[in-house]
Design an enzyme around this catalytic site. Structure first.
Site, short mmCIF file in Angstrom:
data_model
loop_
_atom_site.label_atom_id
_atom_site.label_comp_id
_atom_site.label_asym_id
_atom_site.label_seq_id
_atom_site.Cartn_x
_atom_site.Cartn_y
_atom_site.Cartn_z
N LYS A 1 0.86 -1.19 0.00
CA LYS A 1 0.00 0.00 0.00
C LYS A 1 0.87 1.22 0.00
O LYS A 1 1.80 1.33 0.81
CB LYS A 1 -0.89 0.00 1.27
CG LYS A 1 -1.86 1.17 1.32
CD LYS A 1 -3.09 0.91 0.50
CE LYS A 1 -3.90 2.15 0.21
NZ LYS A 1 -3.51 2.88 -1.02
N LYS B 1 5.42 1.70 -3.07
CA LYS B 1 5.33 3.05 -3.66
C LYS B 1 5.61 2.94 -5.14
O LYS B 1 6.30 2.02 -5.57
CB LYS B 1 6.37 3.98 -3.01
CG LYS B 1 6.08 5.46 -3.19
CD LYS B 1 5.13 5.94 -2.13
CE LYS B 1 4.74 7.38 -2.32
NZ LYS B 1 4.02 7.90 -1.14
N LYS C 1 5.48 3.52 8.35
CA LYS C 1 4.32 4.39 8.50
C LYS C 1 3.04 3.56 8.56
O LYS C 1 2.21 3.73 9.44
CB LYS C 1 4.26 5.34 7.30
CG LYS C 1 3.11 6.33 7.32
CD LYS C 1 2.88 6.99 5.96
CE LYS C 1 4.12 7.68 5.44
NZ LYS C 1 3.81 8.48 4.23
N GLN D 1 7.25 3.96 3.84
CA GLN D 1 5.85 3.55 3.88
C GLN D 1 5.65 2.29 4.73
O GLN D 1 4.62 2.13 5.37
CB GLN D 1 5.36 3.32 2.44
CG GLN D 1 3.85 3.34 2.29
CD GLN D 1 3.31 4.76 2.15
OE1 GLN D 1 3.85 5.57 1.41
NE2 GLN D 1 2.24 5.06 2.87
N THR E 1 -4.46 13.65 4.98
CA THR E 1 -3.04 13.81 5.34
C THR E 1 -2.81 15.13 6.07
O THR E 1 -2.16 15.18 7.12
CB THR E 1 -2.16 13.71 4.09
OG1 THR E 1 -2.54 12.55 3.34
CG2 THR E 1 -0.70 13.60 4.47
N GLY F 1 -2.75 8.25 -4.41
CA GLY F 1 -2.06 9.43 -4.93
C GLY F 1 -0.82 9.79 -4.14
O GLY F 1 -0.54 9.24 -3.07
N ASP F 2 -0.06 10.71 -4.68
CA ASP F 2 1.08 11.35 -4.02
C ASP F 2 1.31 12.61 -4.85
O ASP F 2 0.38 13.08 -5.54
CB ASP F 2 2.31 10.42 -3.99
CG ASP F 2 3.39 10.92 -3.03
OD1 ASP F 2 3.29 10.68 -1.82
OD2 ASP F 2 4.36 11.57 -3.48
N SER G 1 -6.87 5.84 3.69
CA SER G 1 -6.96 4.93 2.55
C SER G 1 -7.39 3.54 3.03
O SER G 1 -8.20 2.87 2.38
CB SER G 1 -5.59 4.80 1.86
OG SER G 1 -5.35 5.88 0.98
N ASN H 1 -2.16 19.03 -1.99
CA ASN H 1 -3.17 18.33 -1.19
C ASN H 1 -2.86 18.40 0.31
O ASN H 1 -3.72 18.75 1.11
CB ASN H 1 -3.27 16.88 -1.67
CG ASN H 1 -4.22 16.07 -0.80
OD1 ASN H 1 -3.81 15.40 0.15
ND2 ASN H 1 -5.50 16.14 -1.10
P1 NDP Z 1 0.77 17.73 -4.50
O1 NDP Z 1 1.22 17.36 -5.85
O2 NDP Z 1 -0.68 17.93 -4.24
O3 NDP Z 1 1.50 19.08 -4.03
C1 NDP Z 1 2.88 19.14 -3.94
C2 NDP Z 1 3.28 20.53 -3.50
O4 NDP Z 1 4.68 20.52 -3.21
C3 NDP Z 1 3.09 21.58 -4.57
O5 NDP Z 1 2.85 22.83 -3.97
C4 NDP Z 1 4.43 21.56 -5.29
O6 NDP Z 1 4.76 22.75 -6.00
C5 NDP Z 1 5.39 21.34 -4.15
N1 NDP Z 1 6.57 20.61 -4.64
C6 NDP Z 1 6.58 19.39 -5.22
N2 NDP Z 1 7.81 19.03 -5.60
C7 NDP Z 1 8.59 20.07 -5.26
C8 NDP Z 1 9.97 20.30 -5.40
N3 NDP Z 1 10.79 19.40 -5.97
N4 NDP Z 1 10.44 21.48 -4.91
C9 NDP Z 1 9.61 22.38 -4.33
N5 NDP Z 1 8.29 22.21 -4.19
C10 NDP Z 1 7.79 21.07 -4.65
O7 NDP Z 1 1.37 16.63 -3.50
P2 NDP Z 1 0.94 16.27 -2.02
O8 NDP Z 1 0.49 17.49 -1.30
O9 NDP Z 1 0.04 15.10 -2.08
O10 NDP Z 1 2.32 15.75 -1.40
C11 NDP Z 1 3.21 16.60 -0.68
C12 NDP Z 1 4.13 15.76 0.19
O11 NDP Z 1 3.36 15.01 1.11
C13 NDP Z 1 4.99 14.73 -0.55
O12 NDP Z 1 6.21 14.58 0.13
C14 NDP Z 1 4.17 13.45 -0.41
O13 NDP Z 1 4.99 12.30 -0.54
C15 NDP Z 1 3.67 13.62 1.00
N6 NDP Z 1 2.49 12.85 1.37
C16 NDP Z 1 1.34 12.90 0.65
C17 NDP Z 1 0.24 12.17 1.04
C18 NDP Z 1 -1.06 12.25 0.33
O14 NDP Z 1 -2.01 11.63 0.78
N7 NDP Z 1 -1.19 13.00 -0.76
C19 NDP Z 1 0.29 11.27 2.22
C20 NDP Z 1 1.53 11.36 2.96
C21 NDP Z 1 2.59 12.10 2.53
P3 NDP Z 1 4.67 22.80 -7.60
O15 NDP Z 1 3.20 22.76 -7.91
O16 NDP Z 1 5.35 24.05 -7.99
O17 NDP Z 1 5.37 21.56 -8.10
O1 2IT Z 2 3.01 8.93 1.39
C1 2IT Z 2 1.88 8.47 1.60
O2 2IT Z 2 1.58 7.95 2.68
C2 2IT Z 2 0.86 8.61 0.54
N1 2IT Z 2 1.15 9.20 -0.49
C3 2IT Z 2 -0.50 8.01 0.72
C4 2IT Z 2 -0.49 6.54 0.41
C5 2IT Z 2 -1.83 5.87 0.37
O3 2IT Z 2 -1.84 4.69 -0.01
O4 2IT Z 2 -2.86 6.47 0.70
#
Ligand code: NDP
Ligand code: 2IT
Length: 449
Positions: A94, A130, A118, A115, A214, A169-170, A381, A245
């Site tokens: 997952k 992943k 976590k 992961q 998240t 997603g991520d 999830s 997100n």
């Molecule tokens: P999104 O794609 O929704 O948003 C990512 C954000 O981070 C955007 O504002 C983006 O800016 C910025 N960003 C991405 N890459 C870079 C980079 N290389 N340098 C600077 N800024 C960057 O992703 P999420 O919000 O889902 O994910 C954010 C973090 O949280 C990640 O580390 C992800 O692994 C983690 N995460 C996400 C989960 C989820 O459920 N979605 C769960 C747990 C962890 P720009 O638009 O300019 O690229």
């Molecule tokens: O980093 C993470 O924990 C996620 N992107 C969410 C993973 C999931 O299966 O919901």
């Protein structure tokens, strides 16, 4: 069996370096966990004997594939797809899919490795995995994103299944991408297998609160840390990096808990709004229009946009890095400490560099590692999978209450484990040891596989 623990840990790390050359982020993630595990090996020599740590450091399966697709101009494009099925001791693999040009095997492996622990901390029956691609969804039309997702799933589908591997997603993968991916899976397999992917739309098998989970979860975790010190979010200045997100729903919940988020960012720069980020406008810019964070400052009189420097220069009491790995370095950590920051809570995966983490831990700043603080997404999830399996649908209130209970539970478990292993207050050690012990016990029980 007598185990020379520090030498054993060094030996395991050296072997990980040798077997996985050039994968800097994976090395970093493994190292951070290994540093916490010396105390475990001291008490459990069976894990040394059975090479339990070494086995957990080696993915069960790694899939790399070509993803050809055609853009709107009829040009052929070729990307690379990945899925690392890291560990299935606790349940089906997952973990999310990331679409970003920086994606490579080392990044997918670091994320898959994190992961495992976590997912264990959530207490839900889910293993760790992943995936993703170096595809860049930015400036691509919906039709291009759809063709890419269809091609990606045309290879990946054979490795998935509700009892096998369940993506979500991520970065770069949200509701739109999950829809195209699920549609293609359904078409190829001729099965409406809701539990094969999470983060689905609410009208077709998705779960309430998964979108918010998240960010909300990270805010609940931060709140639990503050309560442990007899404090709260009330009136505190907060900075949250990113505007995707995790960041958007982190801001929403921090505001509900009484904090004021004064800055957020994207990869081009950051905005500061002393009145507190206006969430309605932020959602309009980022979610509805898929715009840039600079456009927020164009619309809000109290905000200004800064395209150079670091968001961590903005003074705050609580910092929640929620964009990407290694976005907060040692210099940033010193700035935060100098400006009186008291809590750093990782919304993203591994956003703080090792020297930043060392500084926080040494200076008494409350620090929450991502594998604990951002576990609300994957936990919800698992709640989505649970609702799919029972063909049930929970209310928003019921789902959010469950998420809050899970996050406060993870905090308590990390906190207690840190105390039990002689490092009170050290949530890095607590999270690594608690997560590892749960996985290791199952790995051990399953025999040598
Ligand atoms: P999104 O794609 O929704 O948003 C990512 C954000 O981070 C955007 O504002 C983006 O800016 C910025 N960003 C991405 N890459 C870079 C980079 N290389 N340098 C600077 N800024 C960057 O992703 P999420 O919000 O889902 O994910 C954010 C973090 O949280 C990640 O580390 C992800 O692994 C983690 N995460 C996400 C989960 C989820 O459920 N979605 C769960 C747990 C962890 P720009 O638009 O300019 O690229
Ligand atoms: O980093 C993470 O924990 C996620 N992107 C969410 C993973 C999931 O299966 O919901």
């Amino acid at each position: 069996m007598h185990v020379d623990v520090p030498a054993k840990v060094q030996e395991i790390y050296a072997e990980v370096l040798r077997r996985n050359p050039g994968e800097a982020e994976f090395h970093q993630a493994v190292r951070e966990v290994l540093e916490s595990l010396a105390v475990v090996l001291g008490r459990h020599s069976e894990y040394a004997e059975m090479k339990t740590i070494e086995r957990i450091c080696e993915p069960e399966r790694q899939i790399i594939f070509r993803v050809p697709w055609q853009d709107d101009h009829g040009q052929v494009q070729i990307n690379r797809g990945f899925r690392v099925e890291f560990n299935s001791a606790l349940g089906p693999y997952k973990g999310g899919l990331r679409f970003h040009p920086s994606v490579n095997l080392g990044i997918v492996k670091f994320l898959g490795f994190e992961q495992i622990f976590k997912n264990a901390l959530t207490g839900m029956p889910i293993g760790g995995g992943k995936g993703g691609s170096d595809f860049d969804p930015k400036n691509r039309s919906d039709a291009e994103v759809m063709r890419f997702c269809q091609s990606f799933m045309t290879e990946l589908y054979r490795h998935l299944g509700e009892y096998t591997d369940v993506p979500a997603g991520d970065i770069g993968v949200g509701a739109r991408e999950i829809g195209y991916l699920f549609g293609q899976y359904k078409r190829i397999t001729n099965r409406y297998e809701s539990g094969v992917i999470t983060g689905k739309g609410l009208g077709w098998g998705g779960a309430l609160v998964r979108r918010e989970a998240t960010g909300y979860g990270a805010a609940f975790f931060a709140d639990a840390m503050m309560h442990a010190r007899g404090e709260s979010f009330e009136g505190r200045r907060v900075v949250i990096s990113g505007s995707g997100n995790v960041a958007v729903y982190g801001i929403e919940k921090v505001h509900e808990l009484g904090g004021v988020v004064v800055a957020c960012s994207d990869s081009s720069g950051y905005v500061v709004d002393e009145k507190g980020i206006d969430l309605e406008i932020l959602k309009q810019v980022k979610e509805t229009e898929r715009g840039r964070i600079s456009e927020y400052a164009d619309r809000v009189a109290s905000a200004h946009y800064i395209s150079q420097g670091s968001i961590w220069d903005v003074p705050c009491e609580v910092a929640m890095p929620s964009a990407t790995q290694n976005e907060l370095d040692g210099r940033d950590a010193r700035t935060l400490a100098r400006n009186g920051c008291q809590y750093v809570v990782e919304g993203a995966n591994m956003p703080a560099t090792p020297d930043a983490v060392s500084l926080f831990r040494a200076s008494g700043i409350g620090f929450a590692p991502g594998k604990a603080a951002n576990a609300g997404g994957v936990a919800t999830s698992a709640l989505e999978m649970q609702q799919n399996a029972s063909r049930d649908r929970w209310s928003f209130e019921q789902s959010e209450a469950k998420l809050e209970e899970i996050m406060r539970g993870i905090h308590a478990r990390c906190h207690e484990t840190a105390e039990e292993y002689g490092s009170p207050g050290d949530l890095v050690l607590g999270a690594n040891v608690a997560g590892f012990l749960q996985v290791a016990e199952a790995v051990h029980a399953h025999g040598l596989i």
